[in-house]
Scaffold this motif. Structure first.
Motif, PDB file in Angstrom:
ATOM      1  N   ARG A 209      -9.211 -25.610  -2.120  1.00 12.68           N
ATOM      2  CA  ARG A 209      -8.707 -24.550  -2.101  1.00 12.68           C
ATOM      3  C   ARG A 209      -8.611 -24.157  -0.589  1.00 12.68           C
ATOM      4  O   ARG A 209      -7.954 -24.779   0.134  1.00 12.68           O
ATOM      5  CB  ARG A 209     -10.780 -23.819  -1.519  1.00 12.68           C
ATOM      6  N   LYS A 210      -7.358 -22.641  -1.040  1.00 12.41           N
ATOM      7  CA  LYS A 210      -5.992 -22.685  -0.484  1.00 12.41           C
ATOM      8  C   LYS A 210      -5.313 -21.118  -0.322  1.00 12.41           C
ATOM      9  O   LYS A 210      -6.019 -20.629  -1.464  1.00 12.41           O
ATOM     10  CB  LYS A 210      -4.595 -23.383  -0.531  1.00 12.41           C
ATOM     11  N   LEU A 211      -6.022 -20.724   1.038  1.00  9.62           N
ATOM     12  CA  LEU A 211      -5.645 -19.005   0.827  1.00  9.62           C
ATOM     13  C   LEU A 211      -4.138 -18.555   1.042  1.00  9.62           C
ATOM     14  O   LEU A 211      -3.580 -19.559   1.882  1.00  9.62           O
ATOM     15  CB  LEU A 211      -6.260 -18.321   2.024  1.00  9.62           C
ATOM     16  N   GLY A 212      -3.861 -17.976   0.300  1.00  7.58           N
ATOM     17  CA  GLY A 212      -2.033 -17.667   0.362  1.00  7.58           C
ATOM     18  C   GLY A 212      -2.434 -15.266   0.336  1.00  7.58           C
ATOM     19  O   GLY A 212      -3.216 -15.184  -0.131  1.00  7.58           O
ATOM     20  N   ILE A 213      -1.541 -15.057   0.959  1.00  9.36           N
ATOM     21  CA  ILE A 213      -0.706 -13.494   1.240  1.00  9.36           C
ATOM     22  C   ILE A 213      -0.613 -13.267   0.166  1.00  9.36           C
ATOM     23  O   ILE A 213       0.774 -13.601  -1.072  1.00  9.36           O
ATOM     24  CB  ILE A 213      -0.241 -13.195   2.256  1.00  9.36           C
ATOM     25  N   SER A 214      -1.253 -12.779  -1.124  1.00  7.94           N
ATOM     26  CA  SER A 214      -0.947 -12.127  -2.497  1.00  7.94           C
ATOM     27  C   SER A 214       0.158 -10.932  -2.491  1.00  7.94           C
ATOM     28  O   SER A 214       1.207 -10.684  -2.994  1.00  7.94           O
ATOM     29  CB  SER A 214      -2.033 -11.773  -3.753  1.00  7.94           C
ATOM     30  N   SER A 215      -0.231 -10.106  -1.072  1.00 11.17           N
ATOM     31  CA  SER A 215       1.001  -8.657  -1.220  1.00 11.17           C
ATOM     32  C   SER A 215      -0.134  -8.169   0.000  1.00 11.17           C
ATOM     33  O   SER A 215      -0.804  -8.519   0.963  1.00 11.17           O
ATOM     34  CB  SER A 215       0.564  -7.679  -2.216  1.00 11.17           C
ATOM     35  N   LEU A 216       1.148  -7.586   0.854  1.00 12.56           N
ATOM     36  CA  LEU A 216       1.006  -7.095   2.016  1.00 12.56           C
ATOM     37  C   LEU A 216       1.465  -5.681   2.287  1.00 12.56           C
ATOM     38  O   LEU A 216       2.650  -5.049   2.191  1.00 12.56           O
ATOM     39  CB  LEU A 216       1.822  -8.107   3.389  1.00 12.56           C
ATOM     40  N   ASN A 217      -0.159  -4.755   3.358  1.00 11.81           N
ATOM     41  CA  ASN A 217      -0.020  -3.452   3.742  1.00 11.81           C
ATOM     42  C   ASN A 217       0.879  -2.503   2.394  1.00 11.81           C
ATOM     43  O   ASN A 217       1.353  -1.605   2.799  1.00 11.81           O
ATOM     44  CB  ASN A 217       1.409  -3.806   4.507  1.00 11.81           C
ATOM     45  N   GLU A 218      -0.123  -2.817   1.097  1.00 17.29           N
ATOM     46  CA  GLU A 218       0.515  -1.604   0.417  1.00 17.29           C
ATOM     47  C   GLU A 218      -0.085  -0.483   0.642  1.00 17.29           C
ATOM     48  O   GLU A 218      -1.215   0.194   1.336  1.00 17.29           O
ATOM     49  CB  GLU A 218      -0.523  -1.937  -1.047  1.00 17.29           C
ATOM     50  N   HIS A 219       0.266   0.192   0.580  1.00 17.87           N
ATOM     51  CA  HIS A 219       0.841   1.582   0.916  1.00 17.87           C
ATOM     52  C   HIS A 219       0.863   2.875  -0.077  1.00 17.87           C
ATOM     53  O   HIS A 219       1.152   4.410   0.959  1.00 17.87           O
ATOM     54  CB  HIS A 219       0.760   2.372   2.475  1.00 17.87           C
ATOM     55  N   HIS A 220       1.760   2.796  -0.929  1.00 17.63           N
ATOM     56  CA  HIS A 220       2.332   3.441  -1.484  1.00 17.63           C
ATOM     57  C   HIS A 220       2.050   4.808  -2.000  1.00 17.63           C
ATOM     58  O   HIS A 220       2.234   5.773  -1.967  1.00 17.63           O
ATOM     59  CB  HIS A 220       2.802   3.183  -3.083  1.00 17.63           C
ATOM     60  N   PHE A 221       0.571   4.890  -1.870  1.00 16.22           N
ATOM     61  CA  PHE A 221      -0.657   5.714  -2.282  1.00 16.22           C
ATOM     62  C   PHE A 221      -0.733   7.000  -1.442  1.00 16.22           C
ATOM     63  O   PHE A 221      -0.757   7.712  -1.654  1.00 16.22           O
ATOM     64  CB  PHE A 221      -1.794   5.202  -2.807  1.00 16.22           C
ATOM     65  N   LEU A 222       0.133   6.540  -0.318  1.00 12.38           N
ATOM     66  CA  LEU A 222      -0.072   7.605   0.786  1.00 12.38           C
ATOM     67  C   LEU A 222       1.631   8.211   0.822  1.00 12.38           C
ATOM     68  O   LEU A 222       1.906   9.019   1.519  1.00 12.38           O
ATOM     69  CB  LEU A 222      -0.383   6.855   2.019  1.00 12.38           C
TER      70      LEU A 222
END
Length: 234
Positions: A209-222
């Protein structure tokens, strides 16, 4: 595949006696992030928050918008570092919120001054990673956050998990998963928007099992409400 949605809390009450409390704008951000998650048709299997008031307030408002009634699990390992204590350890004149407010009121550019003294305080904390001067040294902070991440991913394998936490833990997790030195976390921390969403995906099972960043700091809804100035960082 385990998917973790790390949600930073809404704007806290910077400059007030009780920082750990959402501002009016923070409450609006929390509601909007819930609406955003609802648009994604996200139905979480598990909801986890730190134990800080701003975490739980954000979760409550967000989950209401998401129309989700899942039981919330509190996990103190997801709490923020004690920035007030770290600041006071660096400069005794900044020990209490009222002292900080008094000092900032004398500055030409209060936020730039605060950023400078805050970064200096954090650097001292990181340069002495095992120091007993602090309630929680830097190494201990990193260990508890990353320990929480690994345990949550392991215990909730194959599930969708929403985690309401702070910028510090999200930045440490991001630095770790991107292979950066953990001391670089503050560079990421400064750019994390209140109520922003970071997605972590765990692929594989067991030892693979390996963890990874898929997306970072999504905030377009703001960003859809520029007149309300909902992009904040405190």
């Amino acid at each position: 595949m385990c998917i973790l949605y790390l949600v930073r809390h809404g704007q806290a009450s910077f400059g007030a006696d009780d920082y750990d409390n959402l501002s009016v704008k923070g409450q609006q951000q929390a509601t909007l992030v819930g609406e955003y998650l609802a648009q994604k048709q996200l139905i979480p299997d598990v909801v986890i928050t730190g134990t800080m008031q701003r975490h739980n307030q954000t979760a409550e408002l967000s989950l209401a918008s998401l129309n989700n009634t899942s039981a919330v699990i509190n996990d103190a390992r997801l709490n923020e570092y004690d920035h007030e204590h770290i600041l006071a350890a660096s400069n005794p004149e900044l020990t209490t919120p009222s002292q900080v407010h008094a000092v900032l009121s004398k500055q030409v550019d209060p936020m730039e001054y605060f950023k400078t003294v805050f970064i200096n305080a954090i650097e001292q904390w990181m340069l002495n990673p095992d120091s007993t001067l602090y309630k929680e040294c830097f190494n201990a902070f990193c260990a508890r956050v990353l320990g929480a991440l690994e345990k949550i991913a392991k215990e909730h394998d194959g599930k969708k998990v929403i985690i309401y936490t702070s910028g510090g833990p999200i930045s440490i997790i991001t630095s770790h998963l991107m292979g950066l030195k953990l001391e670089r976390f503050i560079d990421i921390n400064w750019g994390l928007v209140n109520a922003g969403v970071t997605k972590v995906v765990a692929r594989g099972r067991g030892s693979s099992r390996k963890l990874g960043i898929s997306s970072l700091n999504e905030h377009h809804f703001l960003e859809q409400y520029p007149q309300q100035k909902l992009i904040t960082y405190t």
